[in-house]
Design a protein around this motif. Sequence first.
Motif, mmCIF file in Angstrom:
data_model
loop_
_atom_site.group_PDB
_atom_site.id
_atom_site.type_symbol
_atom_site.label_atom_id
_atom_site.label_comp_id
_atom_site.label_asym_id
_atom_site.label_seq_id
_atom_site.Cartn_x
_atom_site.Cartn_y
_atom_site.Cartn_z
ATOM 1 N N ALA A 1 51.883 28.364 82.052
ATOM 2 C CA ALA A 1 52.191 29.701 82.570
ATOM 3 C C ALA A 1 53.343 30.388 81.850
ATOM 4 C CB ALA A 1 52.506 29.622 84.068
ATOM 5 N N ALA A 2 54.096 29.636 81.021
ATOM 6 C CA ALA A 2 55.271 30.212 80.344
ATOM 7 C C ALA A 2 56.199 30.884 81.344
ATOM 8 C CB ALA A 2 54.826 31.194 79.259
ATOM 9 N N ALA A 3 56.469 30.204 82.464
ATOM 10 C CA ALA A 3 57.283 30.793 83.529
ATOM 11 C C ALA A 3 58.761 30.750 83.172
ATOM 12 C CB ALA A 3 57.040 30.035 84.837
ATOM 13 N N ALA A 4 59.458 31.825 83.498
ATOM 14 C CA ALA A 4 60.909 31.867 83.298
ATOM 15 C C ALA A 4 61.654 31.348 84.512
ATOM 16 C CB ALA A 4 61.354 33.298 82.980
ATOM 17 N N HIS A 5 61.106 31.557 85.701
ATOM 18 C CA HIS A 5 61.763 31.123 86.931
ATOM 19 C C HIS A 5 60.744 30.407 87.822
ATOM 20 C CE1 HIS A 5 64.166 34.622 85.559
ATOM 21 N NE2 HIS A 5 65.195 33.859 85.920
ATOM 22 N N ILE A 6 61.166 29.277 88.391
ATOM 23 C CA ILE A 6 60.311 28.505 89.304
ATOM 24 C C ILE A 6 61.150 28.170 90.532
ATOM 25 C CG2 ILE A 6 58.825 26.473 89.594
ATOM 26 C CD1 ILE A 6 58.744 26.249 86.530
ATOM 27 N N VAL A 7 60.581 28.383 91.704
ATOM 28 C CA VAL A 7 61.277 28.097 92.962
ATOM 29 C C VAL A 7 60.420 27.143 93.790
ATOM 30 C CG1 VAL A 7 62.244 29.036 95.091
ATOM 31 C CG2 VAL A 7 62.412 30.343 92.953
ATOM 32 N N ALA B 1 56.519 28.318 93.513
ATOM 33 C CA ALA B 1 56.214 29.675 93.031
ATOM 34 C C ALA B 1 56.817 29.869 91.651
ATOM 35 C CB ALA B 1 56.761 30.718 93.998
ATOM 36 N N ASP B 2 56.051 30.461 90.755
ATOM 37 C CA ASP B 2 56.574 30.764 89.414
ATOM 38 C C ASP B 2 56.233 32.207 89.057
ATOM 39 O OD1 ASP B 2 54.121 31.020 87.619
ATOM 40 O OD2 ASP B 2 53.746 29.019 88.415
ATOM 41 N N ASP B 3 56.938 32.741 88.051
ATOM 42 C CA ASP B 3 56.701 34.114 87.599
ATOM 43 C C ASP B 3 55.984 34.131 86.265
ATOM 44 O OD1 ASP B 3 58.659 33.144 85.956
ATOM 45 O OD2 ASP B 3 60.066 34.814 86.260
ATOM 46 N N GLY B 4 55.116 33.129 86.059
ATOM 47 C CA GLY B 4 54.417 33.014 84.779
ATOM 48 C C GLY B 4 53.263 33.980 84.651
ATOM 49 N N CYS B 5 52.372 33.665 83.719
ATOM 50 C CA CYS B 5 51.299 34.607 83.382
ATOM 51 C C CYS B 5 50.204 34.645 84.437
ATOM 52 C CB CYS B 5 50.691 34.224 82.032
ATOM 53 S SG CYS B 5 49.971 32.569 81.980
ATOM 54 N N GLY B 6 50.132 33.655 85.301
ATOM 55 C CA GLY B 6 49.127 33.640 86.353
ATOM 56 C C GLY B 6 47.727 33.419 85.806
ATOM 57 N N PHE B 7 46.757 33.310 86.716
ATOM 58 C CA PHE B 7 45.361 33.112 86.309
ATOM 59 C C PHE B 7 44.470 33.446 87.497
ATOM 60 C CE2 PHE B 7 46.649 29.305 88.428
ATOM 61 C CZ PHE B 7 45.511 28.772 89.030
ATOM 62 N N ASP B 8 43.189 33.437 87.251
ATOM 63 C CA ASP B 8 42.214 33.689 88.308
ATOM 64 C C ASP B 8 41.748 32.343 88.853
ATOM 65 O OD1 ASP B 8 40.225 34.411 90.011
ATOM 66 O OD2 ASP B 8 38.939 35.363 88.500
ATOM 67 N N ALA C 1 52.708 20.989 89.882
ATOM 68 C CA ALA C 1 52.861 22.441 89.824
ATOM 69 C C ALA C 1 53.926 22.839 88.801
ATOM 70 C CB ALA C 1 53.225 22.978 91.203
ATOM 71 N N LEU C 2 55.017 22.073 88.730
ATOM 72 C CA LEU C 2 56.057 22.354 87.731
ATOM 73 C C LEU C 2 55.521 22.164 86.314
ATOM 74 C CD1 LEU C 2 59.158 20.700 89.426
ATOM 75 C CD2 LEU C 2 58.857 23.135 88.947
ATOM 76 N N ALA C 3 54.740 21.086 86.132
ATOM 77 C CA ALA C 3 54.176 20.839 84.800
ATOM 78 C C ALA C 3 53.229 21.960 84.394
ATOM 79 C CB ALA C 3 53.448 19.492 84.793
ATOM 80 N N ASN C 4 52.407 22.444 85.331
ATOM 81 C CA ASN C 4 51.498 23.540 85.019
ATOM 82 C C ASN C 4 52.268 24.808 84.663
ATOM 83 O OD1 ASN C 4 49.240 22.000 85.445
ATOM 84 N ND2 ASN C 4 48.926 22.685 87.545
ATOM 85 N N ALA C 5 53.324 25.102 85.436
ATOM 86 C CA ALA C 5 54.114 26.307 85.172
ATOM 87 C C ALA C 5 54.785 26.228 83.805
ATOM 88 C CB ALA C 5 55.162 26.487 86.264
#
Length: 356
Positions: free
Chosen positions: A278-284, A299-306, A270-274
């Motif tokens: 996802a270009a996430a700035a924050h991951i928890v 959980a990440d605040d990245g771009c998300g997807f369907d 999940a971290l690798a995907n984010a």
Amino acid sequence: MHVAFFLLLASSASRFAVRHGLEESAWPKFALCGLLALLYVAGTVLWDRLGHRGLLAWLVVVMIVWLSLVLIAPSFAWCAPPLYFAALRLLTRPAAVLGAVVVTAAVVFAQLRLTATFDLSLVLAPVAVSGMILVIFLEFDRLADALAATQRTAGILGERQRLSREIHDTLAQGLTSMGMLLQAADRSFGTDPAEARALVRRAADEAAANLDEARRFVRALAPSDLAAGSLPHALRSLADREGAALRVEGEEYPLTPEEQAALHRVAQGALANAREHAAAAHIVITLSYLDDEVALDVADDGCGFDPAAPRPGGAGRGYGLPGMRDRVAGVGGTLVVESEPGEGTVVAARLPRSRP
């Protein structure tokens, strides 16, 4: 089957005694019956020690003694079924067919000896029953071979799936990280050589860690973070390397090595995907020890997807989320992915608590 042999042997001896009495001429038959019983007992007691060759020799001796007994006392043909099955169990298919023919011929001979007139049914019935048993046994033997081949194939496919997941979760992600670090170093080399050298050192550290992980998954060992401590410790090391936050809730309780490895790999994936997609700035990362289950949320605040949309394919793709689901399902858990375009992503794994 062994118990059935002794019951049939006792019944045959009783039948012989009723027909012929205990006259002096009957005692050699009883002696041969006793020898047959002793040989059969020896084989059953030493079954595991004799090995295949020893059991074949035992079967030949028992068959010779039994055939000799049937020739002089046809009543003992009743002992045929257990010997028939022993021959089918121990002999190769061609030899088993020959053994079945010998046993059936002995039974037919005994049946005809015990009757005053010829009765064709006494020939046809043993042959039909013997043939039916032989066909059923050979068919089961064929099905057993087919099942063994299927299990071997399944084992090979399972090992390929394991290696695919491990390669995705370790080598592929490590190489991606090294590539990103070296690209950043290349961009910084002209303006900030010190930063570039630091990035190259980080890439070298990532290569060393990746090599260690490769050695461990080839030997089917736990991830190196887990080898150094508990699951919370391993997740903290992972979070620190990836710049993520970690929360541990509830009182820790023991998990099996397989459960810990599955949750660690889910967090790693999940971290690798984010980071990569996802270009996430924050991951928890949240690890929760609940009364009836252990939960891992990334959980990440990245771009998300369907999640319902088809994922783009290509070389090296296809083992991320499916691989996580397979890992979690392999230890009896479930994995859910919640995401929407522009809203970030949550990867949630749940494992039921296994109580001692």
